[in-house]
Design an enzyme around this catalytic site. Sequence first.
Site, short mmCIF file in Angstrom:
data_model
loop_
_atom_site.label_atom_id
_atom_site.label_comp_id
_atom_site.label_asym_id
_atom_site.label_seq_id
_atom_site.Cartn_x
_atom_site.Cartn_y
_atom_site.Cartn_z
N HIS A 63 3.80 2.03 -18.30
CA HIS A 63 2.53 2.75 -18.47
C HIS A 63 2.78 4.26 -18.55
O HIS A 63 3.37 4.84 -17.64
CB HIS A 63 1.59 2.46 -17.30
N TYR A 75 -8.52 4.02 -11.39
CA TYR A 75 -8.87 4.38 -10.02
C TYR A 75 -10.29 4.94 -10.07
O TYR A 75 -10.52 5.96 -10.72
CB TYR A 75 -7.93 5.45 -9.48
N PRO A 95 -2.45 2.73 0.34
CA PRO A 95 -1.92 2.29 -0.95
C PRO A 95 -2.43 3.07 -2.17
O PRO A 95 -1.94 2.85 -3.28
CB PRO A 95 -2.35 0.82 -1.03
N LYS A 102 2.61 4.39 -3.28
CA LYS A 102 3.86 5.00 -2.84
C LYS A 102 4.65 4.18 -1.82
O LYS A 102 5.83 4.49 -1.58
CB LYS A 102 3.57 6.39 -2.23
N TYR A 111 2.37 11.18 -9.03
CA TYR A 111 2.15 9.76 -9.30
C TYR A 111 3.40 9.10 -9.88
O TYR A 111 3.75 7.99 -9.48
CB TYR A 111 0.95 9.59 -10.24
P1 RFL Z 1 8.16 -4.97 4.44
O1 RFL Z 1 7.89 -5.38 3.04
O2 RFL Z 1 7.08 -5.06 5.42
O3 RFL Z 1 9.38 -5.88 4.92
C1 RFL Z 1 9.79 -5.94 6.26
C2 RFL Z 1 10.44 -7.28 6.51
O4 RFL Z 1 10.93 -7.32 7.85
C3 RFL Z 1 10.59 -8.58 8.42
N1 RFL Z 1 10.54 -8.43 9.89
C4 RFL Z 1 11.50 -8.85 10.72
N2 RFL Z 1 12.67 -9.46 10.49
C5 RFL Z 1 13.42 -9.77 11.57
N3 RFL Z 1 13.07 -9.50 12.85
C6 RFL Z 1 11.90 -8.89 13.12
N4 RFL Z 1 11.54 -8.61 14.38
C7 RFL Z 1 11.07 -8.52 12.03
N5 RFL Z 1 9.87 -7.91 11.92
C8 RFL Z 1 9.56 -7.86 10.64
C9 RFL Z 1 9.26 -8.92 7.80
O5 RFL Z 1 8.98 -10.33 7.87
C10 RFL Z 1 9.46 -8.44 6.38
O6 RFL Z 1 10.00 -9.45 5.53
O7 RFL Z 1 8.77 -3.49 4.52
P2 RFL Z 1 9.68 -2.65 3.47
O8 RFL Z 1 10.85 -3.49 3.01
O9 RFL Z 1 9.90 -1.35 4.11
O10 RFL Z 1 8.79 -2.48 2.17
C11 RFL Z 1 7.66 -1.67 2.20
C12 RFL Z 1 6.58 -2.24 1.30
O11 RFL Z 1 6.45 -3.64 1.49
C13 RFL Z 1 5.25 -1.57 1.58
O12 RFL Z 1 5.40 -0.17 1.67
C14 RFL Z 1 4.19 -1.82 0.54
O13 RFL Z 1 4.02 -3.18 0.25
C15 RFL Z 1 2.89 -1.23 1.09
N6 RFL Z 1 1.74 -1.87 0.56
C16 RFL Z 1 1.35 -1.51 -0.66
N7 RFL Z 1 2.01 -0.53 -1.30
C17 RFL Z 1 1.64 -0.16 -2.52
O14 RFL Z 1 2.27 0.72 -3.10
N8 RFL Z 1 0.57 -0.79 -3.12
C18 RFL Z 1 -0.13 -1.80 -2.51
O15 RFL Z 1 -1.05 -2.36 -3.05
C19 RFL Z 1 0.23 -2.19 -1.23
N9 RFL Z 1 -0.43 -3.17 -0.58
C20 RFL Z 1 1.05 -2.87 1.30
C21 RFL Z 1 -0.03 -3.52 0.69
C22 RFL Z 1 1.42 -3.23 2.60
C23 RFL Z 1 0.74 -4.20 3.32
N10 RFL Z 1 1.16 -4.47 4.69
C24 RFL Z 1 2.42 -3.96 5.17
C25 RFL Z 1 0.39 -5.09 5.67
C26 RFL Z 1 -0.71 -4.52 1.38
C27 RFL Z 1 -0.33 -4.87 2.69
C28 RFL Z 1 -1.12 -5.97 3.35
C1 PHB Z 2 -1.47 -3.01 -7.23
O1 PHB Z 2 -1.37 -3.35 -8.42
O2 PHB Z 2 -1.44 -3.83 -6.31
C2 PHB Z 2 -1.65 -1.58 -6.90
C3 PHB Z 2 -1.54 -0.63 -7.91
C4 PHB Z 2 -1.72 0.70 -7.61
C5 PHB Z 2 -2.00 1.09 -6.33
C6 PHB Z 2 -2.10 0.14 -5.32
C7 PHB Z 2 -1.92 -1.20 -5.62
O3 PHB Z 2 -2.20 2.40 -6.05
#
Ligand code: RFL
Ligand code: PHB
Length: 392
Positions: free
Chosen positions: A74, A203, A295, A299, A387
Amino acid sequence: MSRRVQVVIVGSGPAGLLLGQRLHAAGIEALILERRSRDYVLGRIRAGVLEQGTVGQLEAVGVDARMHAEGLVHGGVNLAFQRRLHRIDLADLTGGKTVMVYGQTEVTRDLMDARAAAGAETVYEAQEVQPHAFDTARPYVTYKKDGRTHRIDCDAIAGCDGYHGVCRKSVPQKALRTYERVYPFGWLGLLADVPPASEELIYANSARGFALCSMRSPRRSRYYVQCSLDDKVEAWSDAAFWDELRRRIPPEAAERVTTGPSIEKSIAPLRSFVAEPLRFGRLFLCGDAGHIVPPTGAKGLNLAASDVHYLYEALRAFFLERSEAGLDSYSERALKRVWKAERFSWWFTSMMHRFPEDGPFGQKIQEAELDYLVESRAASTALAENYVGLPY
Ligand code: RFL
Ligand code: PHB
């Protein structure tokens, strides 16, 4: 049972898996310990937008074929307010930079497959993972699996275990400073196998609250609406979600929304959080274990990847050149970039959401800021640079 590896990585989210691949490519042995099952980790629907730095790291470890085949490049993003759409030309404003729309689930799956193909080990369903003695040069990690306790000796522990993980919690409270902002709303997300309403993300700021139109492929859409923290996902029917979404986006976009049954629906709270420092002796926090962003700026995953970049460089210099300089500067280098993404995510969140306490005055101020943003090339450039991702 006791054994030794160079690095123990706690957590097999994107941070742990990407670090594992980078270390493996440099001939450094790492074991990943993951609390959940592989399928559970792959069932989490999260981020969707990758910065070029994240894409570059996936390329560096050769985990890019499916992303380049199926991911969507994009060059722009849309801001919507006062019932109109405004395109921010990311590529034009940043000297040709773009973002890659490719889901976190797919990144995770590709990294897991590459790890398995390389013969590198991940222990899933590792219980009671606990880091020890990381204030010495001989740290170790214990865990339980199938009723037995295991001990892994190592030179370094990478805490890639997310916000609720054990690594940050194992650090003495007095060694840690935390900064936090909790937002008074959440995001209700819906995934459906329907074509996206728009080729690029939208957005939307509206008086009813924020909405986001995103996608996973030309056939799969991801939408979000700002919701109350008291909302229960069971109380939101698919029909209510589609109706609310269409009311929050401009008519020209609403007309193009194709509805269909949800394949996933969930509510996520929004939080800004940073722990300082990210290094405690031989324990290094990486990704969500050390910081959380709302989110809105997309980032979270990208910050996990930039931490991995700095930590990988530090560990590589430590194991291959016997230099501790990178370990010493890891926290400072990573946090410098983390705080800029924290600022951007906080600002973008503040401008796009309805804050109940701010009332109509707050709405007018947001609209004026958005108006300025889309009219001023300088302001648009500031948004675009952040971004697409600031340099490492
Ligand atoms: P993760 O992906 O949370 O992975 C951490 C892993 O560690 C495991 N774990 C353990 N393992 C062993 N022993 C323990 N005691 C442990 N405790 C935990 C967990 O099971 C897991 O597999 O962290 P990581 O790798 O730092 O990655 C970060 C990203 O996942 C995160 O920043 C993003 O997904 C944030 N986030 C979003 N970011 C976006 O840019 N756009 C989004 O739409 C978006 N939606 C989200 C999200 C994060 C969410 N969380 C954390 C609740 C939606 C949710 C629901
Ligand atoms: C998503 O596609 O899940 C998404 C994209 C952009 C954002 C957050 C989530 O800022």
